[in-house]
Design a protein around this motif. Structure first.
Motif, PDB file in Angstrom:
ATOM      1  N   LEU A 174      53.323  55.944  51.316  1.00 30.11           N
ATOM      2  CA  LEU A 174      53.501  55.656  49.884  1.00 30.11           C
ATOM      3  C   LEU A 174      54.689  56.417  49.297  1.00 30.11           C
ATOM      4  N   ALA A 175      54.917  57.640  49.796  1.00 29.53           N
ATOM      5  CA  ALA A 175      56.046  58.432  49.288  1.00 29.53           C
ATOM      6  C   ALA A 175      57.349  57.680  49.532  1.00 29.53           C
ATOM      7  N   LYS A 176      57.451  57.054  50.694  1.00 27.97           N
ATOM      8  CA  LYS A 176      58.683  56.338  51.028  1.00 27.97           C
ATOM      9  C   LYS A 176      58.806  55.026  50.273  1.00 27.97           C
ATOM     10  N   SER A 218      56.926  53.963  47.322  1.00 30.59           N
ATOM     11  CA  SER A 218      56.577  53.800  45.899  1.00 30.59           C
ATOM     12  C   SER A 218      56.707  55.039  45.017  1.00 30.59           C
ATOM     13  N   PHE A 219      57.168  56.164  45.577  1.00 35.85           N
ATOM     14  CA  PHE A 219      57.357  57.333  44.709  1.00 35.85           C
ATOM     15  C   PHE A 219      58.711  57.234  44.014  1.00 35.85           C
ATOM     16  N   PRO A 220      58.771  57.580  42.720  1.00 40.40           N
ATOM     17  CA  PRO A 220      60.081  57.685  42.083  1.00 40.40           C
ATOM     18  C   PRO A 220      60.839  58.878  42.679  1.00 40.40           C
ATOM     19  N   LEU A 221      62.136  58.904  42.446  1.00 38.20           N
ATOM     20  CA  LEU A 221      62.986  59.912  43.084  1.00 38.20           C
ATOM     21  C   LEU A 221      62.530  61.348  42.800  1.00 38.20           C
ATOM     22  N   CYS A 222      62.060  61.613  41.574  1.00 40.56           N
ATOM     23  CA  CYS A 222      61.624  62.986  41.233  1.00 40.56           C
ATOM     24  C   CYS A 222      60.499  63.444  42.156  1.00 40.56           C
ATOM     25  N   MET A 223      59.581  62.545  42.489  1.00 42.09           N
ATOM     26  CA  MET A 223      58.426  62.905  43.321  1.00 42.09           C
ATOM     27  C   MET A 223      58.763  62.838  44.798  1.00 42.09           C
ATOM     28  N   ARG A 253      54.808  72.385  42.144  1.00 42.33           N
ATOM     29  CA  ARG A 253      53.395  72.122  42.470  1.00 42.33           C
ATOM     30  C   ARG A 253      52.704  71.398  41.324  1.00 42.33           C
ATOM     31  N   MET A 254      53.041  71.775  40.099  1.00 44.72           N
ATOM     32  CA  MET A 254      52.438  71.111  38.937  1.00 44.72           C
ATOM     33  C   MET A 254      52.904  69.660  38.849  1.00 44.72           C
ATOM     34  N   GLN A 255      54.219  69.460  38.934  1.00 51.05           N
ATOM     35  CA  GLN A 255      54.771  68.105  38.748  1.00 51.05           C
ATOM     36  C   GLN A 255      54.254  67.153  39.825  1.00 51.05           C
ATOM     37  N   LEU A 256      54.317  67.579  41.090  1.00 53.56           N
ATOM     38  CA  LEU A 256      53.864  66.705  42.178  1.00 53.56           C
ATOM     39  C   LEU A 256      52.337  66.627  42.225  1.00 53.56           C
ATOM     40  N   GLY A 257      51.673  67.763  41.999  1.00 52.27           N
ATOM     41  CA  GLY A 257      50.211  67.803  42.090  1.00 52.27           C
ATOM     42  C   GLY A 257      49.540  66.882  41.078  1.00 52.27           C
ATOM     43  N   LEU A 258      50.030  66.917  39.838  1.00 52.25           N
ATOM     44  CA  LEU A 258      49.419  66.066  38.809  1.00 52.25           C
ATOM     45  C   LEU A 258      49.790  64.600  39.019  1.00 52.25           C
ATOM     46  N   PHE A 259      50.979  64.362  39.527  1.00 52.18           N
ATOM     47  CA  PHE A 259      51.360  62.983  39.876  1.00 52.18           C
ATOM     48  C   PHE A 259      50.407  62.422  40.938  1.00 52.18           C
ATOM     49  N   LEU A 260      50.156  63.217  41.976  1.00 53.95           N
ATOM     50  CA  LEU A 260      49.271  62.754  43.061  1.00 53.95           C
ATOM     51  C   LEU A 260      47.854  62.528  42.554  1.00 53.95           C
TER      52      LEU A 260
END
Ligand code: SF4
Length: 189
Positions: free
Chosen positions: A14-16, A18-23, A41-48
């Motif tokens: 999914l990272a490859k 459907s993730f936007p560039l920031c994630m 950790r906050m930005q990626l963790g809450l996104f996930l």
């Protein structure tokens, strides 16, 4: 924004796709360094969390990387609490919501940080390389860089979405989780 549940084994794929560039950038750095600083950790963790990763899978995900760097014991002591905290299981039990583009764009990453919005925070050279890695071709690239120079970061992200998916995104990108959901809609249709 809610979406269906995702499991640990799906994240890499999914990272490859459907993730936007920031994630995608945070994800790649985490895999490379087995570590991310607090803002990342906050930005990626809450996104996930927003894309549907359940708490147990989130703990397993972060543990698998961090334990390679700091050891499993230190992971449990210093990092697991914050992950549970993000899921509202510790402290004030606030259920934290994933960051919007506006919030990510207005963050101020320091040296060694990988959070923030690449359209705003990367050098042009690094941004071109990152976009190339997502599969953006030369023609799309110049349009995107033009928007970035005019500080239209979300428009640049929308054009990136369109270039990567070969499909229009009329609403425009305003949230990393919306990028993910819209991407999955196209890929699953
Ligand atoms: Fe992420 Fe939004 Fe920046 Fe796109 S515009 S990279 S979704 S913060």
């Amino acid at each position: 924004r809610e979406s269906a549940e995702i499991s640990l084994k799906d994240i890499d794929h999914l990272a490859k796709s459907s993730f936007p560039l920031c994630m995608r950038h945070l994800y790649d750095k985490l895999k490379e360094d087995h570590h991310l600083k607090h803002g990342g950790r906050m930005q990626l963790g809450l996104f996930l969390k927003g894309v549907g990763l359940k708490l147990d899978d989130a703990l397993a995900f972060w543990r698998a990387e961090f334990s390679q760097k700091v050891g499993a014991e230190r992971f449990e002591k210093e990092y697991a609490y914050n992950i549970r905290h993000n899921y509202g299981r510790e402290g004030k039990r606030t259920d934290y919501t994933p960051f919007s583009c506006q919030k990510v764009i207005s963050s101020t990453p320091g040296v060694g940080d990988h959070h923030g919005c690449p359209f705003r925070h990367f050098s042009e050279e690094n941004l071109r390389a990152a976009l190339g890695g997502m599969g953006v071709g030369n023609r799309g690239m110049d349009d995107i860089i033009d928007k970035v120079r005019n500080r239209h970061y979300q428009v640049a992200c929308t054009l990136t979405f369109e270039a990567v998916h070969g499909s229009s995104c009329d609403a425009g990108i305003n949230h990393p989780n919306q990028y993910f959901i819209d991407s999955q809609k196209i890929l699953q249709s």
